[in-house]
Write a protein that holds these residues in place. Structure first.
Motif: not given
Length: 68
Positions: A53, A60-61
Motif C-alpha cells: 500500500t 488493506q496492507t
C-alpha cells in the motif's frame, strides 16, 4: 475498454496493457494502479520489505516478508 485476460496498469501519464505471457517492470517509487476488466492471473515479484500500500498502512496492507 479492454475486455478479456488483460491486465491494465494506469500511471499518472498513461497506461500499459499486458496480455498473457507479457511482463512489465515498474520503476521504484512510481505510483501505479493495476486492474483488470475480468479475472486474470499474475505473478508479482517485489524486493523484500516492499509494502503493497505504499507509504500508507491500512487494513488493506498485506503482511510482508512471508516465505511461501
Amino acid at each position: 475498454m479492454v475486455i478479456g485476460d488483460n491486465l491494465i496498469i494506469e500511471f499518472h501519464d498513461g497506461e500499459v496493457k499486458l496480455n498473457e505471457g507479457e511482463m512489465f517492470v515498474i520503476p521504484k517509487n512510481v505510483e501505479h494502479k493495476p486492474y483488470a476488466e475480468s479475472e486474470c492471473e499474475i505473478l508479482l515479484a517485489e524486493p523484500k520489505g516492499v509494502v503493497n500500500t505504499g507509504q500508507e498502512i491500512t487494513d488493506q496492507t498485506a503482511e510482508n516478508d512471508i516465505w511461501i
